[in-house]
Design an enzyme around this catalytic site. Structure first.
Site, short mmCIF file in Angstrom:
data_model
loop_
_atom_site.label_atom_id
_atom_site.label_comp_id
_atom_site.label_asym_id
_atom_site.label_seq_id
_atom_site.Cartn_x
_atom_site.Cartn_y
_atom_site.Cartn_z
N TYR A 1 49.54 40.16 39.17
CA TYR A 1 49.08 38.91 39.65
C TYR A 1 47.71 38.56 39.18
O TYR A 1 47.23 39.52 38.77
CB TYR A 1 48.86 39.16 41.26
N PHE B 1 38.75 36.66 40.55
CA PHE B 1 37.97 37.87 41.11
C PHE B 1 38.96 38.97 40.75
O PHE B 1 38.32 39.97 41.08
CB PHE B 1 37.82 37.53 42.58
N ASP B 2 40.24 38.79 40.42
CA ASP B 2 40.79 40.05 40.25
C ASP B 2 42.11 39.64 39.60
O ASP B 2 43.08 38.84 39.78
CB ASP B 2 41.35 40.53 41.90
N ILE C 1 47.06 41.53 52.44
CA ILE C 1 46.68 40.49 53.20
C ILE C 1 47.95 39.82 53.60
O ILE C 1 49.01 39.77 52.98
CB ILE C 1 45.62 39.50 52.32
N TYR D 1 40.88 37.12 53.74
CA TYR D 1 39.80 37.67 54.26
C TYR D 1 38.98 37.12 55.17
O TYR D 1 37.95 37.64 55.57
CB TYR D 1 39.06 38.23 52.96
N PHE E 1 46.69 32.98 44.18
CA PHE E 1 47.35 34.01 43.53
C PHE E 1 48.50 33.55 42.76
O PHE E 1 49.25 33.09 43.40
CB PHE E 1 47.86 35.28 44.65
#
Lengths: 538, 451
Positions: free
Chosen positions: B38, B48-49, B68, B94, B111
């Site tokens: 992902y 961010f990731d 999540i 979040y 995502f």
């Protein structure tokens, strides 16, 4: 046999002459005989004063002969070793042997790494001197701290070589190495000051490096706690894992590499257990890490959002016990204050049913009147929130409310209870009652149906208890005064016992002062009690 | 963004899915370990990731709340090989707190997820794929039964499509063999949550092995399928999640457990279980009828256990507790009667049996006990008669004896002369003694003073 003896003598001779080259050449030529002399030659090498020469020869052994044999010998010698310099020399050789092990020999790898870890575990921990914030910097000058930092720093290349060696493998080898690298963050390193502030301790720099290594193997710190089940070599050390979470989540070491898909509630539930683990230790630094870890997690959760189902986990019980212990008994005021603040915020994270269940159960485990009183006051605040809502939670009314009140409004020995010992709880409980009576005129909580019962079991006995206690304390004051009036200024013969502690060491005037403050407490209680009785009659 | 579909269960647009590459086959079942790649970005495009950057696929347990909400919802709708963009509203990610430092508060996240594959959850201790679980209905909460916990389950075992057993069963984890529960089911149950219903595929080594089962007509080396529902289980004492109602539920379990021990003659263990029942249910006016009933039967059974254990004193206490709950309990009076009789109190016992007969005149057992009581009372009377028959003779005898003894005890004045005589008892200390309080002068110069 003869040949082995000659070989051994020859090596010993070279060592005495510091002749490394010839010794290594000799070892290379006699590979097959090495195993016969290992048990004798390793201890001999370690007796030499010039350790560098021994180191090279040991490494030659580890590189030339059967790695498992060298490994077993080194494990035995490391186990016996008490000098850091020699230990580090052996680690050099051990590393060579470990890297040469066939990949499948995970048990041997585990034994070797375990020997190193066991040596670290034997190190004395620094004294818990309870320094204030600006004094903590002194710890870096402590010899014990210095030794731990030195050893861990010296071992960094050892672990780093292993990590480099296995980071591209899949499977169990990586897991084994990961578990042992993680262990370095446990005892004794975890007992050092790891936070970064105006100055950064050596230990902090070492731990950062360890976290980096762990992330090279696995950046998913939430998966680490689960590693234990897959492979039974080595274990996931709870203290080390908790310290890792502190460094990553609170101190933000490498935090950018952590997968950002985990749910905050899940992270909370995991961290409660880890923080409780950190609270178990007396060391101020370990406790600090626990407080900071749970703080950063609590920051991420909305108040009034957590389900009571989270309380399924026994860790909440352990967590509360450990946290309240810090709040009551820590010698450092900052910790007590921070703990208290976190405690309140923790309680308010839950939804009404969770709040009710926690408070109810807390009453069964708390045993200090101060913290009980504080908890009762928190319950009152929760009640205030509830009563402001249009639909009151059933967990704050009727039988559920009565159940909690039963636990708050309790005089364990009826009229003969020691009111001073219970003072905080009593004042808080009476305050709560007064609040409910004034606020809930419409009886939505059902409090008015409960007052009758409360009168018999609590309010009336309290009145009698007050009269008894007051008389008792007044008598004591009189005795003390009479005594000091007789001119006996020294030790007084009347002993005063409050909450189980004898106050013998106090000078007489201090005792009298204390007794007067007790009388004031009775006044406070009586005042509240009267107010409640008035309100009930109205 | 033409093909974005709202997949949130509430239909509030909280989770939008846009398929980029279609997958094939089934969707991953709940509880399995899914492997994905992902990349996560904020709406402004900031990444961010990314597991792709880490070069390691990310693994997680689907549907367990570890990730999540948007992921648990979104990934469950994807097929193997599928790649999709999941747009997740803050409430499904979040929320207002964000995830510092990379995700600010109230962020909508995107995502780009690709499903690499999944494994059925392997519950076997050796991870040999011997026990696979597929969750049908997820359980509640977080707790699972630990070893030794008492569980109530529904089992439906099938082999080759034929159901060979279908039953409710209660047992302690670890003692399942007594109830003919196979190892595989027992091991799996340790990972079950309250109310969970799952399909288990169990290999022979965790089922009937190389022998098979004649009773169920299972051949050797058969892989079985079970549908197991965990209806109830005994929680750990440390668990705080139980409210009053759930405590009653727990108490019921202990009662069952106690009865089981009682039937197998383990009275000591049974006593422990009944006591636990009492510790879970509070005896209060507001207590439910169900709770009262539990209290009553537990006290009754406790009384019986104590009688069997020859602890008649406790038996009386428990029976009395039962009578306090239900003053018309035949059994309670009867058992208290038995215990009293054993304690040698036939007078009190006979009153209890009379009460039983009062409540149920046809109780033959009570009648028999009444007879025994009468007999005992008579015997007692006889015995007492015997004892008191020579009472006066005996008393006379003991009196003379006493007199003799008294005589002996009288001090012999002659031999004790000089020891602690009158004058030794007290005297004013001399000056020397006053100065040296530790030294006592014998017959010194000081004046003796009478006491």
């Amino acid at each position: 046999m003869e040949e082995s003896n000659n070989f051994l003598k020859q090596i010993e001779k070279y060592v005495c002459e510091n002749n490394v080259d010839d010794a290594v050449a000799l070892i290379k030529n006699h590979r097959n005989e090495i195993s016969n002399i290992l048990a004798d030659v390793v201890p001999f090498l370690l007796t030499k004063t010039d350790i560098r020469c021994s180191e090279q020869i040991l490494i030659a052994f580890a590189e030339e002969c059967d790695p498992e044999e060298v490994l077993l010998q080194l494990i035995e010698d490391i186990d016996r070793c008490t000098e850091d310099a020699k230990f580090l020399v052996m680690c050099q050789a051990l590393l060579r042997a470990l890297l040469r092990l066939p990949e499948k020999r995970l048990n041997s790898l585990g034994w070797g790494l375990n020997a190193v870890h066991s040596y670290l575990l034997k190190i004395n921990l620094p004294d818990n001197v309870e320094l204030n914030e600006d004094e903590e910097i002194l710890m870096d000058a402590d010899t014990v701290v210095e030794r731990i930092s030195f050893l861990c720093a010296s071992l960094l290349p050892f672990y780093s070589a292993l990590v480099d060696n296995c980071k591209n493998d899949g499977g169990e080898r990586k897991i084994v190495v990961l578990k042992f690298v993680l262990q370095v963050l446990g005892k004794p390193l975890a007992f050092l000051d790891l936070k970064s502030g105006k100055t950064t301790s050596k230990a902090r720099r070492i731990s950062e490096r360890i976290v980096e290594m762990i992330f090279e193997l696995n950046a998913d710190i939430f998966a680490i706690s689960d590693l234990g089940s897959g492979c039974d070599i080595g274990c996931v050390d709870a203290l080390a894992l908790s310290t890792l979470f502190y460094l990553v989540l609170s101190e933000k070491v490498e935090v950018r590499k952590v997968p950002k898909v985990y749910d905050n509630v899940y992270v909370f539930q995991e961290s409660v257990a880890l923080a409780a683990e950190l609270f178990k230790y007396e060391s101020q630094f370990v406790q600090h890490n626990g407080l900071c870890l749970i703080e950063v997690i609590i920051d991420r959760i909305r108040t009034n959002s957590l389900s009571y189902l989270l309380l399924d986990s026994e860790h909440h019980n352990h967590f509360c016990k450990a946290l309240t212990r810090i709040i009551v008994y820590s010698h450092l005021e900052v910790y007590r204050k921070k703990g208290l603040d976190l405690y309140r915020r923790y309680l308010f994270l839950f939804e009404p049913k969770g709040r009710y269940l926690i408070v109810y159960n807390l009453m069964g485990i708390l045993n200090h009147t101060g913290i009980i009183g504080y908890t009762v006051t928190q319950y009152k605040d929760m009640m205030m929130h509830e009563l402001d809502k249009s639909d009151l939670s059933p967990y704050f009314t009727k039988s559920n409310l009565f159940r909690v009140l039963d636990r708050f409004c309790l005089l364990p020995n009826q009229e003969e209870s020691d009111l001073i010992e219970l003072a905080d709880q009593i004042v808080a409980a009476l305050n709560l009652l007064r609040y409910l009576i004034i606020r809930d005129k419409a009886n939505v909580t059902g409090i008015w149906d409960y007052l009758k019962k409360l009168e018999n079991t609590y309010l009336v006995p309290m009145k009698t208890a007050l009269t008894l206690s007051r008389a008792h304390y007044e008598l004591k004051i009189k005795d003390l005064k009479d005594e000091s009036g007789e001119g006996d200024k020294g030790d007084s013969k009347v002993s005063v016992t409050v909450a189980g502690h004898t106050l013998n060491e106090l000078p007489t005037n201090e005792k009298i002062k204390f007794l007067y403050s007790a009388l004031t407490t009775f006044d406070v209680i009586e005042n509240l009690l009267c107010r409640i009785n008035e309100l009930i009659e109205m | 963004m033409t093909s974005s579909v709202d997949i949130s269960p509430k239909g509030d647009g909280g989770v939008l899915k846009e398929v980029i590459v279609d997958g094939s086959g089934d969707q991953p079942p709940k509880g399995c370990k899914v492997q994905v790649h992902y990349t996560g970005t904020l709406l402004d495009g900031t990444q961010f990731d990314s597991s792709r950057d880490r070069k390691t696929p990310f693994e997680f347990d689907l549907g367990k709340g570890s990730v999540i909400k948007a992921w648990d919802i979104g990934v469950a709708t994807m097929k193997k090989g599928e790649r999709a963009i999941l747009t997740c509203a803050p409430e499904y990610a979040y929320g207002e707190k964000g995830s510092p430092p990379s995700i600010p508060p109230d962020s909508t996240l995107k995502f780009d997820v690709e499903i690499i594959g999944w494994k059925g959850e392997d519950l076997s201790p050796k991870k040999d794929g011997g026990i696979e679980r597929f969750i049908i209905e997820a359980g509640q909460g977080y707790a699972t039964p630990n070893d030794g916990a008492y569980v109530g389950v529904h089992l439906e075992g099938t082999y080759n499509g034929n159901t060979f057993e279908n039953r409710e069963v209660f047992f302690c984890l670890g003692e399942g063999s007594e109830e003919k529960v196979i190892d595989g089911v027992e091991i799996a149950l340790e990972k079950f949550k309250m109310g969970e219903k799952s399909k288990l595929v169990i290999k022979p080594q965790y089922a009937f092995g190389a022998e098979g089962s004649k009773e169920y007509n299972i051949p050797p080396d058969a892989t079985l399928e079970y549908i197991v529902t965990l209806n109830t289980f005994e929680k750990m004492k440390e668990s705080w999640s139980m409210d009053a109602d759930e405590k009653v539920e727990q108490a019921k379990l202990y009662k069952e457990k106690g009865t089981k021990y009682f039937k197998s003659g383990k009275f000591g263990l049974a006593t422990k279980m009944y006591k636990k029942v009492l510790s879970y249910v509070e005896n209060k006016p507001e207590c439910s009828d169900e709770g009262k009933n539990l209290l009553l039967t537990s006290n009754l059974n406790l009384a019986l256990c104590y009688i069997k254990l020859d602890d008649h004193f406790e038996a009386v206490n428990s029976a009395t507790a039962a009578i306090n709950i239900d003053p018309k309990s035949e059994k309670a009076f009867f058992r208290r009667g038995l215990a009293l009789l054993a304690l040698g109190e036939p007078e009190k016992a006979t009153k209890d049996f009379a009460e039983v007969l009062n409540l149920e005149p046809n109780n033959t057992a009570a009648k028999t006990q009444q007879l025994i009581c009468t007999k005992k009372l008579k015997e007692q009377l006889q015995r007492e008669k015997k004892i008191y028959a020579n009472m006066f003779d005996k008393f006379a005898k003991t009196d003379t004896q006493k007199e003799e003894d008294e005589k002996k005890k009288q001090p012999d004045v002659m031999s004790s002369l000089g020891e602690w005589g009158k004058e030794d008892r007290h005297r004013e200390p001399s000056e020397f003694e006053k100065e040296n309080p530790n030294i006592l002068m014998l017959n010194g110069s000081g004046e003796f003073k009478d006491m």
